[in-house]
Design a protein around this motif. Structure first.
Motif: not given
Length: 124
Positions: A87-88, A91, A94-95
């Motif tokens: 998940s990290k 993210k 995505q960032n």
């Protein structure tokens, strides 16, 4: 006569001995009793063997449960950690993609502005 009758009574008293009662157990068994005893011994041995088998099975089951429970918890923790890490990373990706898209948009706007300025200079 009396003396003879008395003598006979005395002699009869002396001759009569007391009988002792003796009872001895039978020293033989019938075929049926022998078969019953043998069957009883076999049944007891089979029951003891079955009991040992059941107890061994229970001991193995308990050992497996005691060993498997910590492993199951460890697997759950590892899976949870992997999910959190994924998940990290998702993210973070995505960032990075969002930042790259923003940078590309800024560069595209700047390039469009430069093209517009160049076109304005050429038309003057």
């Amino acid at each position: 006569m009396y003396s003879r009758a008395l003598l006979r009574t005395c002699q009869a008293s002396r001759i009569v001995a007391t009988r002792s009662l003796v009872s001895t157990p039978a020293s033989y068994k019938t075929v049926t009793e022998t078969v019953k005893d043998a069957a009883s011994k076999v049944n007891k041995a089979a029951g003891d063997a079955a009991l040992k088998g059941i107890e061994t099975g229970e001991a193995v089951t308990n050992a497996v449960k005691e060993t498997a429970a910590p492993l199951a918890d460890k697997v759950k923790n590892i899976a949870s950690d992997a999910s959190t890490e994924a998940s990290k990373k998702g993210k973070d990706a995505q960032n990075v993609a969002s930042k790259a898209a923003g940078d590309l948009k800024t560069e595209a706007s700047k390039a469009a502005s430069d093209v517009k300025n160049a076109a304005d200079k050429a038309t003057r």
